[in-house]
Design a protein around this motif. Structure first.
Motif, short mmCIF file in Angstrom:
data_model
loop_
_atom_site.label_atom_id
_atom_site.label_comp_id
_atom_site.label_asym_id
_atom_site.label_seq_id
_atom_site.Cartn_x
_atom_site.Cartn_y
_atom_site.Cartn_z
N MET A 176 8.84 87.01 15.27
CA MET A 176 9.70 88.03 14.68
C MET A 176 9.93 87.67 13.22
SD MET A 176 13.59 89.25 15.57
CE MET A 176 14.34 87.83 14.79
N LEU A 177 9.65 88.62 12.35
CA LEU A 177 9.80 88.40 10.92
C LEU A 177 11.05 89.14 10.44
CD1 LEU A 177 8.26 86.98 8.61
CD2 LEU A 177 7.35 89.22 8.00
N LYS A 178 11.98 88.39 9.92
CA LYS A 178 13.20 88.96 9.35
C LYS A 178 13.06 88.98 7.83
CE LYS A 178 18.23 88.37 9.18
NZ LYS A 178 19.38 87.54 9.60
N VAL A 179 13.07 90.18 7.27
CA VAL A 179 12.84 90.36 5.84
C VAL A 179 14.04 91.07 5.22
CG1 VAL A 179 11.26 91.22 4.08
CG2 VAL A 179 10.37 90.54 6.30
N ARG A 180 14.43 90.62 4.06
CA ARG A 180 15.50 91.26 3.32
C ARG A 180 15.01 91.63 1.92
NH1 ARG A 180 20.18 86.90 3.87
NH2 ARG A 180 18.34 85.55 4.03
N PHE A 181 15.00 92.93 1.65
CA PHE A 181 14.66 93.44 0.32
C PHE A 181 15.96 93.74 -0.42
CE2 PHE A 181 10.98 94.43 2.86
CZ PHE A 181 9.90 94.28 2.01
N ARG A 351 5.80 101.23 -8.97
CA ARG A 351 5.48 100.40 -7.81
C ARG A 351 5.42 98.94 -8.23
NH1 ARG A 351 3.00 101.17 -2.78
NH2 ARG A 351 1.79 99.39 -2.01
N ARG A 352 6.05 98.11 -7.40
CA ARG A 352 5.96 96.65 -7.57
C ARG A 352 5.62 96.04 -6.22
NH1 ARG A 352 11.53 95.16 -10.14
NH2 ARG A 352 12.11 97.08 -9.07
N GLU A 353 4.59 95.23 -6.19
CA GLU A 353 4.13 94.67 -4.93
C GLU A 353 3.72 93.22 -5.11
OE1 GLU A 353 0.54 96.38 -3.40
OE2 GLU A 353 -0.12 97.02 -5.39
N THR A 354 3.68 92.52 -4.01
CA THR A 354 3.27 91.11 -4.00
C THR A 354 2.63 90.79 -2.66
OG1 THR A 354 4.05 88.83 -4.26
CG2 THR A 354 5.52 90.36 -3.15
N SER A 355 1.76 89.81 -2.66
CA SER A 355 1.12 89.35 -1.42
C SER A 355 0.91 87.84 -1.51
CB SER A 355 -0.21 90.06 -1.18
OG SER A 355 -1.12 89.81 -2.25
N THR A 356 1.06 87.17 -0.38
CA THR A 356 0.95 85.71 -0.37
C THR A 356 0.69 85.23 1.05
OG1 THR A 356 2.07 83.64 -0.98
CG2 THR A 356 3.42 85.35 -0.03
N THR A 357 0.25 83.99 1.16
CA THR A 357 0.04 83.33 2.46
C THR A 357 0.75 81.98 2.42
OG1 THR A 357 -2.11 84.40 2.77
CG2 THR A 357 -1.66 82.45 4.10
N VAL A 358 1.63 81.75 3.37
CA VAL A 358 2.41 80.51 3.40
C VAL A 358 2.43 79.97 4.83
CG1 VAL A 358 3.89 81.16 1.47
CG2 VAL A 358 4.55 81.80 3.79
N GLY A 363 12.38 79.48 11.75
CA GLY A 363 13.71 79.52 11.17
C GLY A 363 13.77 79.20 9.70
N GLN A 364 12.69 78.69 9.11
CA GLN A 364 12.70 78.42 7.68
C GLN A 364 12.51 79.72 6.90
OE1 GLN A 364 9.64 75.42 7.14
NE2 GLN A 364 11.08 73.76 7.51
N SER A 365 12.92 79.71 5.64
CA SER A 365 12.85 80.91 4.81
C SER A 365 12.18 80.59 3.48
CB SER A 365 14.25 81.49 4.55
OG SER A 365 14.89 81.82 5.76
N PHE A 366 11.60 81.63 2.90
CA PHE A 366 11.11 81.51 1.53
C PHE A 366 11.43 82.82 0.82
CE2 PHE A 366 7.60 83.86 3.30
CZ PHE A 366 7.07 84.59 2.24
N ALA A 367 11.56 82.72 -0.49
CA ALA A 367 11.97 83.87 -1.30
C ALA A 367 10.87 84.21 -2.29
CB ALA A 367 13.28 83.58 -2.03
N ILE A 368 10.62 85.49 -2.43
CA ILE A 368 9.74 86.01 -3.47
C ILE A 368 10.66 86.61 -4.53
CG2 ILE A 368 7.86 87.58 -4.01
CD1 ILE A 368 7.04 87.50 -1.11
N ALA A 369 10.82 85.90 -5.62
CA ALA A 369 11.75 86.33 -6.65
C ALA A 369 11.05 86.35 -8.00
CB ALA A 369 12.97 85.38 -6.68
N THR A 413 12.03 85.29 6.69
CA THR A 413 12.34 84.26 7.67
C THR A 413 11.61 84.58 8.97
OG1 THR A 413 14.55 84.00 6.71
CG2 THR A 413 14.16 83.02 8.88
N PRO A 414 10.65 83.74 9.40
CA PRO A 414 9.98 83.98 10.69
C PRO A 414 10.67 83.23 11.82
CG PRO A 414 8.76 82.34 9.47
CD PRO A 414 9.95 82.73 8.62
N HIS A 415 10.62 83.80 13.02
CA HIS A 415 11.18 83.18 14.22
C HIS A 415 10.19 83.35 15.37
CE1 HIS A 415 15.24 82.45 12.64
NE2 HIS A 415 15.18 83.65 12.09
N LEU A 416 10.08 82.32 16.21
CA LEU A 416 9.35 82.43 17.46
C LEU A 416 10.30 83.03 18.50
CD1 LEU A 416 7.48 79.01 17.52
CD2 LEU A 416 6.51 81.23 17.00
#
Length: 473
Positions: A176-181, A351-358, A363-369, A413-416
């Protein structure tokens, strides 16, 4: 065959070393009886076994020397060395030339060493190793995709191109991917301009003129006779102040415009998506804009999505390590960048977009800022020469200032997760009941009151213990 004493002594020493110094694969010593049926032995590749016969033999041969190599240590002892995976036949003949026996020699990869390496590299994993013909078969259950790849890669070292993978990946394979824009847009606009109008009438001579809005033909005398003045091409009178006076046949009007506007826009979206490991999921909160497309058969309509978009593909590579490929975009319709053709006007898009692979753990999080945008525009206009006069020149000048700023931040933030029974979940509509006619018309209520005998399956109000909903491990 009768090898030399030196060669025989060397082979005997090697055979004794193999027999006593290292664990053998299969039988170390095989008793061969006269007239017995054909038997078989298993030999590991690059390992040796010693065979002893209670009947002296005069001659022995091997069908395929590339699979197994043989040598005599005495007229009763045979040294067999496995060279490559496969199957061949060893034949023993007696002094009278009669057949003593045929021995089926099977050479297979050395899985004993392979098993040891697996336990060292992947301790605790339930991996079973077997041989099949000239290859290795891996089966069992591993805790992650990366460990499965490591086991197969290690097996290729011992049997290149001959590894059969029957392993399965255990554990939770749903992410489950929890995303906040969160996007903030701020704009500030300031403008200051002045207009001067002059009208003079004397005898048969009449003159009228001005600058800025009065240059369009607006009658400056309207400020004197009490009639509302038309401010040229201006679309609003906000921040506009005018004054006029007359002296005989001369009339003068002065218009000042000072306006400051501020705007703030907040865009927020918090999608939660669930996908199986290796599969993709997509989210769109916005809409689709129709765009006419001309073709040989006429004009067709194509729809372009806009709003908050999200695409991601999770891969569970280990117990709780997740490889995440994500692309996100925020777009909106921009009417200032429109195109007109054939009487049809089509707006542009911002339009503003971004793509990445991490890779991250549960439960860990990362931010695209850092998706910042800062636009600045200023404009100054004046009547030549007159605008350069100190103090009075301000009546012949106009200035505009605009600044737009926006910032976009995306937190992921991804969760299993594991699913639960449907009756344990609730919907927003479960807490609302349709009002009766009396409640709607007499009481003015748009939602009915929930009775005490009605059961509402709202999890937040239930006295539950432990995990519920989508369980996060």
């Amino acid at each position: 065959m009768k090898p030399s004493s030196f060669f025989r002594a060397g082979l005997l020493g090697l055979a004794l070393t193999v027999h006593f110094g290292q664990p053998s694969f299969g039988q170390d010593i095989l008793k061969v009886m006269r007239g017995s049926a054909s038997s078989s032995i298993n030999v590991a590749m690059n390992r040796a076994v010693v065979m002893e016969s209670d009947t002296p033999f005069a001659e022995l041969s091997v069908a395929n020397p590339a699979i197994a190599d043989i040598a005599t240590l005495s007229d009763r002892t045979i040294y067999v060395l496995g060279k490559s995976p496969g199957r061949t036949t060893l034949t023993l003949l007696g002094p009278d030339g009669k057949l003593i026996t045929n021995v089926d020699v099977r050479v297979s990869p050395d899985i004993a060493e392979f098993k040891e390496r697996l336990q060292e590299i992947l301790p605790g994993e339930e991996i079973e190793v077997r041989t099949a013909n000239d290859g290795i078969v891996l089966s069992g259950r591993v805790s992650g995709k990366r460990k499965l790849s490591l086991a197969v890669e290690l097996g290729e070292r011992y049997a290149p191109g001959r590894v059969t993978n029957l392993m399965t990946v255990g554990g939770t394979q749903q992410v489950m991917l929890k995303v906040r824009f969160a996007e903030m847009q701020r704009s500030v606009t300031k403008s200051l301009s002045s207009s001067l109008g002059l009208s003079a009438t004397g005898g048969t001579v009449t003159g009228e003129g001005g600058n800025n809005v009065f240059t369009t033909g607006t009658d400056p005398t309207n400020y004197v006779d009490g009639v509302a003045a038309t401010l040229g091409t201006a679309t609003t009178n906000a921040g506009a102040y005018g004054i006029g006076f007359s002296a005989g046949g001369i009339q003068m009007s002065l218009l000042l415009e000072a306006l400051e506007s501020k705007g703030l826009v907040r865009t927020l979206a918090e999608p939660n998506l669930v996908a199986i490991s290796g599969q993709s999921a997509r989210f769109l909160a916005g809409g689709e804009y129709p765009i006419p497309v001309s073709s040989t058969t006429g004009v067709s309509i194509e729809y372009k999505p806009f709003g908050v978009e999200l695409n991601f593909t999770p891969v569970v590579v280990d117990d709780n390590l997740i490889n995440l490929t994500i692309s996100a975009a925020v777009s909106s319709i921009d009417s200032t960048a429109s195109v007109s053709s054939g009487g049809i006007t089509v707006s542009g898009f911002k339009r503003r977009e971004t793509s990445t692979t991490v890779e991250m753990r549960d439960g860990q999080s990362f931010a695209i800022a850092g998706l910042l945008e800062d636009d600045f525009t200023d404009l100054a206009g004046q009547v030549p020469w007159l605008g350069d006069i100190p103090v009075i020149g301000a009546l012949f000048r106009s200035s505009d200032y605009t600044r737009r700023q926006s910032e976009l931040v995306i937190i992921v933030t991804p969760h299993l997760v594991t699913p639960v029974k449907g009756e344990s979940l609730t919907l927003p509509t479960d807490r609302i009941r349709i009002p009766s006619e009396s409640e709607l018309f007499l009481m003015g209520k748009v939602a009915g009151k929930t009775g005490s005998d009605e059961v509402i399956s709202d999890i937040s109000t239930q006295d539950l213990k432990g995990s519920y909903g989508y369980v996060m491990e």
